[in-house]
Design a protein around this motif. Structure first.
Motif, PDB file in Angstrom:
ATOM      1  N   VAL A 180      36.782  79.311  33.916  1.00 53.16           N
ATOM      2  CA  VAL A 180      36.969  79.098  32.479  1.00 53.16           C
ATOM      3  C   VAL A 180      36.449  80.330  31.760  1.00 53.16           C
ATOM      4  O   VAL A 180      35.294  80.728  31.944  1.00 53.16           O
ATOM      5  N   ASP A 181      37.292  80.934  30.962  1.00 53.96           N
ATOM      6  CA  ASP A 181      36.900  82.124  30.204  1.00 53.96           C
ATOM      7  C   ASP A 181      36.225  81.669  28.915  1.00 53.96           C
ATOM      8  O   ASP A 181      36.884  81.225  27.979  1.00 53.96           O
ATOM      9  N   GLY A 182      34.910  81.771  28.886  1.00 54.27           N
ATOM     10  CA  GLY A 182      34.170  81.312  27.719  1.00 54.27           C
ATOM     11  C   GLY A 182      34.552  82.026  26.440  1.00 54.27           C
ATOM     12  O   GLY A 182      34.493  81.450  25.351  1.00 54.27           O
ATOM     13  N   LEU A 183      34.973  83.293  26.555  1.00 52.72           N
ATOM     14  CA  LEU A 183      35.329  84.055  25.368  1.00 52.72           C
ATOM     15  C   LEU A 183      36.622  83.552  24.742  1.00 52.72           C
ATOM     16  O   LEU A 183      36.900  83.839  23.569  1.00 52.72           O
ATOM     17  N   ALA A 184      37.424  82.801  25.502  1.00 49.04           N
ATOM     18  CA  ALA A 184      38.697  82.290  24.993  1.00 49.04           C
ATOM     19  C   ALA A 184      38.601  80.845  24.512  1.00 49.04           C
ATOM     20  O   ALA A 184      39.597  80.286  24.048  1.00 49.04           O
ATOM     21  N   LEU A 185      37.424  80.237  24.609  1.00 48.02           N
ATOM     22  CA  LEU A 185      37.273  78.842  24.213  1.00 48.02           C
ATOM     23  C   LEU A 185      37.311  78.695  22.697  1.00 48.02           C
ATOM     24  O   LEU A 185      36.760  79.516  21.961  1.00 48.02           O
ATOM     25  N   SER A 186      37.898  77.610  22.246  1.00 48.94           N
ATOM     26  CA  SER A 186      37.877  77.298  20.819  1.00 48.94           C
ATOM     27  C   SER A 186      36.507  76.760  20.434  1.00 48.94           C
ATOM     28  O   SER A 186      35.722  76.322  21.292  1.00 48.94           O
ATOM     29  N   ALA A 187      36.219  76.767  19.155  1.00 50.66           N
ATOM     30  CA  ALA A 187      34.960  76.200  18.672  1.00 50.66           C
ATOM     31  C   ALA A 187      34.868  74.716  19.023  1.00 50.66           C
ATOM     32  O   ALA A 187      33.782  74.208  19.341  1.00 50.66           O
TER      33      ALA A 187
END
Length: 253
Positions: A39-46
């Motif tokens: 899971v790419d944390g930088l691409a996660l939504s708020a």
């Protein structure tokens, strides 16, 4: 339930410098393996971050806010644990993508874990040089399963039984600290944290582009706060960990 173990290699796809190492790790494994997209944390939504991460859920309170990368790393491990449960595996190995494998040592470890399956639910495979001291609970050939006297860090490699995966999933929806830090909390998880020695794992992160779980550069005040709070937090964890050991709270296989 499948009695044949499987291996999941967590790999952040944008970390292209690690792809060759990940593929080499998968080829070195003598069991079925699967590269599991991290899971790419930088691409996660708020919204996704808010659903996954809630501060101060367990005591002692983790004194630092998690970064997006740390949140992504924890979600990646949860995805691996979920596959263990959903695929009906008796146990599986979970590797991060900065792990390199000694095949001979891994084969010996695999035989030991299968023979001693009733004695463990979670076994940490530390990186070479980070093997913890502890009490040996079982030994098969050259492989020892030991209970660390102090909670070890780095979940670079793990052997996770299905029952441990179920419990860890239940306790981390949401989570409040990094994954390796949470796994130290035997008084919360009720899961005996064992470690394997000798380890079959070498950390190759420096050779493959450095860590992908990075904190932004801190200012002076924040850096001083981190330096002051980290030993306090570690002392709190160590005290609880050893109390749980003394009470036998995490000794059930």
């Amino acid at each position: 339930m499948s009695s044949a173990p499987k291996a999941f290699v967590i790999h952040l796809e944008r970390a292209a410098g690690r792809r060759a190492s990940v593929e080499a790790l998968a080829r070195a494994l003598p069991i079925e393996s699967e590269i599991l997209p991290a899971v790419d944390g930088l691409a996660l939504s708020a919204e996704a971050v808010g659903a996954a991460y809630a501060g101060a859920r367990y005591a002692p309170r983790y004194p630092f806010a998690l970064t997006r990368s740390e949140i992504g790393a924890f979600l990646s491990h949860r995805a691996a644990w979920r596959r263990i449960v959903d695929d009906g595996l008796d146990f599986a190995f979970v590797f991060e993508d900065d792990a390199s494998l000694d095949p001979q040592r891994f084969t010996a470890l695999l035989a030991a874990l299968a023979a001693e399956r009733g004695r463990w639910r979670y076994v940490l495979l530390p990186a070479a040089g980070l093997e913890p001291a502890g009490v040996t609970l079982a030994r098969r050939g050259d492989v020892a399963l030991l209970r660390p006297s102090s909670p070890p860090l780095r979940a670079i490699g793990q052997a996770v039984a299905r029952e441990a995966a179920e419990r860890l999933l239940a306790l981390t929806a949401p989570f409040d600290r990094p994954v390796d830090t949470f796994l130290q909390m035997n008084w919360v998880t009720g899961v005996t944290l064992l470690a394997a020695a000798p380890t079959p794992i070498r950390d190759v992160s420096r050779e493959t582009g450095g860590t992908t779980v990075q904190r932004k550069r801190l200012g002076l005040i924040d850096r001083l706060r981190h330096e002051a709070m980290r030993p306090v937090y570690r002392a709190q964890v160590l005290a609880r960990y050893r109390r749980a050991l003394a009470a036998g709270a995490d000794t059930k296989p």
